[in-house]
Design a protein around this motif. Structure first.
Motif, PDB file in Angstrom:
ATOM      1  N   THR A  95      15.557   2.874 -31.547  1.00 18.90           N
ATOM      2  CA  THR A  95      15.861   1.621 -30.892  1.00 18.90           C
ATOM      3  C   THR A  95      14.915   0.562 -31.426  1.00 18.90           C
ATOM      4  N   LEU A 100      20.398  -0.903 -30.143  1.00 18.62           N
ATOM      5  CA  LEU A 100      20.020  -0.041 -29.029  1.00 18.62           C
ATOM      6  C   LEU A 100      20.635   1.333 -29.259  1.00 18.62           C
ATOM      7  N   GLU A 102      22.087   4.761 -28.148  1.00 19.30           N
ATOM      8  CA  GLU A 102      22.687   5.381 -26.965  1.00 19.30           C
ATOM      9  C   GLU A 102      22.539   6.889 -27.071  1.00 19.30           C
ATOM     10  N   SER A 119      17.153   9.473 -20.212  1.00 18.76           N
ATOM     11  CA  SER A 119      18.176   9.049 -19.263  1.00 18.76           C
ATOM     12  C   SER A 119      19.469   8.703 -20.003  1.00 18.76           C
ATOM     13  N   ASN A 122      21.304   5.255 -21.891  1.00 16.97           N
ATOM     14  CA  ASN A 122      19.919   4.943 -22.235  1.00 16.97           C
ATOM     15  C   ASN A 122      19.523   3.605 -21.619  1.00 16.97           C
ATOM     16  N   SER A 123      18.473   3.628 -20.806  1.00 19.25           N
ATOM     17  CA  SER A 123      18.059   2.418 -20.096  1.00 19.25           C
ATOM     18  C   SER A 123      16.626   2.593 -19.633  1.00 19.25           C
ATOM     19  N   THR A 124      16.109   1.560 -18.973  1.00 23.00           N
ATOM     20  CA  THR A 124      14.777   1.663 -18.394  1.00 23.00           C
ATOM     21  C   THR A 124      14.817   2.224 -16.976  1.00 23.00           C
ATOM     22  N   SER A 125      16.011   2.543 -16.485  1.00 16.71           N
ATOM     23  CA  SER A 125      16.162   3.135 -15.148  1.00 16.71           C
ATOM     24  C   SER A 125      16.249   4.651 -15.260  1.00 16.71           C
ATOM     25  N   THR A 165      22.341   6.816 -10.397  1.00 17.22           N
ATOM     26  CA  THR A 165      21.521   5.605 -10.484  1.00 17.22           C
ATOM     27  C   THR A 165      20.708   5.348  -9.216  1.00 17.22           C
ATOM     28  N   PRO A 401      14.606   1.592 -24.762  1.00 19.73           N
ATOM     29  CA  PRO A 401      15.159   0.232 -24.865  1.00 19.73           C
ATOM     30  C   PRO A 401      14.092  -0.848 -24.833  1.00 19.73           C
TER      31      PRO A 401
END
Length: 466
Positions: A95, A100, A102, A119, A122-125, A165, A401
């Motif tokens: 990334t 970005l 995935e 995750s 793909n994210s910051t969560s 989530t 990310p």
């Protein structure tokens, strides 16, 4: 001569608040996963805790059965930190500012050597699988899954509609509570999740993560929950919290004071993050027990609940004027900046950057994890000279990310390395496969401690005749 004495010598060559506190003495604890002769281990804290089994079967050689006693529940769900990515099959793999990555969202049964937790999407969560558990006749709900070696966070949802989530309504495992729970009573801040450690089976080429598990040599440090006076802090009013780790065999009268690591949590977390999800105490016990780092005191402040301020000024002031003096008054630690290190993840990485730019004289070692420099940072000659006297580390997950930068907060780890290097500042870097995820931060913590903190500076201008 110790590593710290060498660092002091090289650094030298190159150039009290009154607070109240309450504390809890405790040892770190979560389900160990250390299999006995039968290959089966139950959780430490009761018959309904998780069970780790050595199966000798694919894909990992180990499986974990999670259990929750809820006889009257209609539905119990489990959320676990175990989506995986396969970096060798990602295209592109990294990334960066222009793309970005995935991740594939592989489940444990699909795990293969080289796969790492990440995750999905793909994210910051923390986006992780949520599964339904099966109820037994005894009212115990269970779910079994293979897992490779490492520490995993999980939580339960009872009669709630959960998805991958959400954390609202998440419950920790009462059979495997956090270290600050004794006989069901929480001292300090409660957490809504638990951790499990799974050993490695080399027959299935799982990476040996034993440095994250309970120290086999038996030397265990202690965790302490502290409340201290913090005038002006908003939530809670005029007070705040710390978690403090003291190493195995900590001696309050030792002639040589201990170095201190200040360790900062990420956004949405608090002083409990590193001592639970981060497995910090077990990592420290192992590194110290194997002689990879010297014994040190670790301080984990709560960096939330302050009034809004520019570049986290309110927290930085509290840290410098209250937290550090409190620690140095209550523990046998050095008062020299060369014996203090600061590192943190994500939002904690931003706190590290703010301290590096504005309070360079307070610490000798700065570790920025999963964050970058603030936008429009100007590296003046004065700043460059100050930063050149300390050790700087930047680390992140390749697929995180955050590498693309958050324009209103920072410009990403890649750019931080570029900008600092372009300014003539030596930066030690560490990028590993993984996303915005504790799997990455545990590795970065170990690497920062074994490669940077309390070691001699490695800049080209260090006093080797330059």
């Amino acid at each position: 001569m110790t590593r710290r004495e060498i660092a002091r010598a090289v650094t030298a060559a190159v150039g009290g608040a009154s607070l109240t506190g309450t504390a809890l003495g405790a040892a770190p604890a979560y389900a160990t996963g250390q299999a006995g002769p039968t290959g089966l281990t139950t959780g430490q804290h009761g018959k309904y805790g998780p069970v780790v089994r050595h199966t000798g079967r694919r894909p990992t050689g180990y499986e974990v059965t999670f259990r929750y006693h809820a006889p009257s529940a209609e539905r119990v769900q489990l959320k676990g930190e175990w989506y995986f990515e396969r970096p060798s099959e990602l295209s592109p793999r990294v990334t960066g500012p222009d793309h970005l990555v995935e991740t594939q969202g592989l489940l444990p049964a699909q795990w293969r050597p080289g796969d790492v937790p990440a995750s999905h999407p793909n994210s910051t969560s923390p986006v992780w699988p949520v599964v339904d558990m099966v109820r037994g006749r005894d009212g115990v709900w269970s779910y079994t899954t293979p897992l490779p070696s490492g520490v995993y966070t999980y939580g339960f949802f009872v009669d709630a509609q959960a998805d991958d989530t959400t954390t609202a309504g998440q419950l920790p495992d009462p059979g495997n509570p956090a270290w600050n729970v004794t006989d069901g009573v929480v001292q300090g801040r409660a957490v809504d999740r638990s951790q499990i450690y799974v050993p490695s089976d080399p027959d299935f080429r799982t990476v040996d993560r034993s440095w994250q598990g309970p120290a086999p040599h038996g030397g265990r440090g202690k965790l302490r929950y502290v409340t201290y006076g913090s005038p002006g802090h908003v939530t809670p009013a005029d007070e705040n919290y710390l978690v403090v780790y003291t190493p195995p065999g900590y001696d309050p009268k030792r002639a040589e004071p201990y170095p201190t690591l200040y360790l900062s949590h990420g956004g949405g977390e608090n002083e409990m993050g590193w001592s639970t999800q981060g497995a910090m105490a077990d990592i420290m016990d192992n590194l110290i027990g194997h002689g990879e780092v010297e014994p040190m005191v670790v301080v984990m402040p709560n960096a939330t609940g302050y009034a809004s301020s520019t570049q986290d000024q309110a927290h930085r002031t509290d840290l410098i004027e209250r937290v550090i003096p409190w620690v140095e008054d209550h523990y046998n630690v050095s008062t020299s900046a060369s014996d203090r290190a600061y590192t943190g993840l994500s939002a904690g990485g931003m706190r590290t950057a703010y301290l590096l730019l504005n309070n360079t004289e307070v610490f000798g070692y700065y570790g920025i994890m999963s964050a970058g420099l603030p936008p429009n940072t100007t590296l003046t000659e004065e700043r460059k000279a100050a930063i050149g006297q300390v050790s700087v580390y930047v680390g992140c997950g390749w697929q995180d990310p955050i590498n693309v930068g958050f324009s209103t907060l920072h410009r990403g780890p890649f750019r931080a390395v570029r900008d600092l290097t372009a300014a003539g500042i030596h930066v030690q870097t560490d990028f590993v496969d993984g996303g915005h995820e504790w799997h990455v931060w545990r590795i970065l913590l170990r690497d920062f401690l074994t490669r940077v903190a309390f070691l001699p500076p490695t800049t080209a201008s260090a006093a080797w005749g330059a």
